[in-house]
Design a protein around this motif. Structure first.
Motif, PDB file in Angstrom:
ATOM      1  N   ALA A  86     -17.047  -5.289  19.495  1.00 11.10           N
ATOM      2  CA  ALA A  86     -18.013  -4.425  18.824  1.00 11.10           C
ATOM      3  C   ALA A  86     -17.397  -3.712  17.629  1.00 11.10           C
ATOM      4  N   ALA A  87     -16.099  -3.409  17.709  1.00 10.11           N
ATOM      5  CA  ALA A  87     -15.461  -2.602  16.669  1.00 10.11           C
ATOM      6  C   ALA A  87     -14.973  -3.403  15.477  1.00 10.11           C
ATOM      7  N   LEU A  88     -14.419  -4.584  15.707  1.00  9.38           N
ATOM      8  CA  LEU A  88     -13.726  -5.310  14.632  1.00  9.38           C
ATOM      9  C   LEU A  88     -14.635  -5.697  13.461  1.00  9.38           C
ATOM     10  N   PRO A  89     -15.930  -5.995  13.673  1.00  6.29           N
ATOM     11  CA  PRO A  89     -16.775  -6.266  12.496  1.00  6.29           C
ATOM     12  C   PRO A  89     -16.859  -5.082  11.528  1.00  6.29           C
ATOM     13  N   GLY A 123     -10.292  -7.118   8.135  1.00 11.13           N
ATOM     14  CA  GLY A 123      -8.866  -7.289   7.924  1.00 11.13           C
ATOM     15  C   GLY A 123      -7.999  -6.838   9.075  1.00 11.13           C
ATOM     16  N   VAL A 124      -8.577  -6.120  10.024  1.00 12.77           N
ATOM     17  CA  VAL A 124      -7.799  -5.665  11.174  1.00 12.77           C
ATOM     18  C   VAL A 124      -7.798  -6.759  12.237  1.00 12.77           C
ATOM     19  N   GLU A 125      -6.618  -7.090  12.734  1.00 18.02           N
ATOM     20  CA  GLU A 125      -6.496  -8.084  13.786  1.00 18.02           C
ATOM     21  C   GLU A 125      -5.749  -7.484  14.972  1.00 18.02           C
ATOM     22  N   VAL A 126      -6.114  -7.928  16.163  1.00 17.39           N
ATOM     23  CA  VAL A 126      -5.475  -7.444  17.384  1.00 17.39           C
ATOM     24  C   VAL A 126      -4.954  -8.648  18.156  1.00 17.39           C
TER      25      VAL A 126
END
Length: 283
Positions: free
Chosen positions: A135-138, A142-145
């Motif tokens: 839910a958060a990454l969209p 550019g943020v990857e986990v």
């Protein structure tokens, strides 16, 4: 009121007639406290129930932690509260991470827990944070986990919570349905900073305990009580895998899909929530 329970002071918010069916609220977070739930549902549910909301040891209005804490401690605290209040048996309602504690409690104390309500539970901490990140990454281009395999760990939790923290003020939006955006949770403004600091310390301790990595989903098949799972349409915590396990494994389970709501069904759709919980527990 404050109660001395197993070597610490717990804050207990008790409402409703003492001769009404007893219902325990188990908060999530970890470290969220019972203030918000009782603000939205306390007086409504107290019309039909003896409702008990407890701030877990070290959380909000309970005494600060003086040492480690694990999930066994929380279950034991709730059982000790029941005994101290002279309640023979009660139903329990667990929200978010509190659903994990509620599951442990119901399975370990089948004679004192009569029915169980799970609201957007986080039973598996890897699956739950997978769903939160989805839910958060969209909203964080550019943020990857890195992917995580195996049981939940302190490092995994800290890494993923840090990503959610990058949302800033937008973090609340991923937890709420579209019609609830802007909903104010009372504890954010009505609880003193000192109490929020206690909650942070609790979260730090509970997520480093070995039990935090325990796989509790298999416990669903051991539930002997009737159970209700409430899932908000826009909730980002309970994964589809967990819902499937509930539907396949719980012998006497009921599933309710709260259209339009997010993670806080009890606050976003308070009247419908009261009606739903009341109907299930008194049926």
């Amino acid at each position: 009121m404050r109660m001395e329970i197993r070597g610490t002071g717990l804050y207990v918010d008790q409402r409703g007639p003492e001769d009404a069916p007893a219902l325990l609220f188990i908060h999530g977070g970890p470290g969220a406290g019972s203030y918000d739930f009782m603000a939205f549902q306390g007086d409504q549910l107290a019309r039909r129930f003896r409702l008990i909301g407890v701030d877990q040891r070290g959380v909000q209005r309970s005494d600060p932690l003086t040492g480690p804490v694990d999930e066994t401690d929380l279950v034991a605290d709730y059982e000790a509260v029941r005994e101290a209040l002279g309640i023979t048996s009660w139903s329990i309602l667990g929200h978010s991470y509190g659903g994990r504690i509620a599951l442990r409690y119901a399975v370990s104390h089948p004679d004192t827990v009569t029915k169980v309500v799970f609201e957007n539970p986080a039973w598996d901490m890897v699956l739950a944070t997978d769903t939160l990140l989805a839910a958060a990454l969209p909203l964080l281009p550019g943020v990857e986990v890195p992917e995580h395999s195996g049981p939940a760990t302190k490092a995994m939790w800290d890494e993923r919570i840090a990503v959610l923290g990058q949302l800033g003020e937008r973090r609340t939006d991923i937890y709420l349905g579209p019609n609830s955006r802007g909903l104010q949770l009372p504890a954010d403004t009505e609880i003193a900073d000192e109490f929020h600091a206690r909650s942070g310390q609790f979260s730090e301790q509970i997520t480093r305990s070995p039990q935090f990595g325990d796989l509790v989903l298999p416990l669903l098949a051991q539930l002997t009580q009737p159970a209700l799972l409430i899932k908000g349409e826009y909730d980002p915590a309970t994964s589809q895998d967990e819902i499937a396990r509930f539907q396949s494994d719980v012998p006497d389970g009921t599933y309710y899909y709260a259209t339009g709501a997010g993670h806080f069904v009890h606050a976003e759709q308070p009247d419908r929530y009261t009606e739903l919980v009341t109907g299930f527990l008194l049926s």
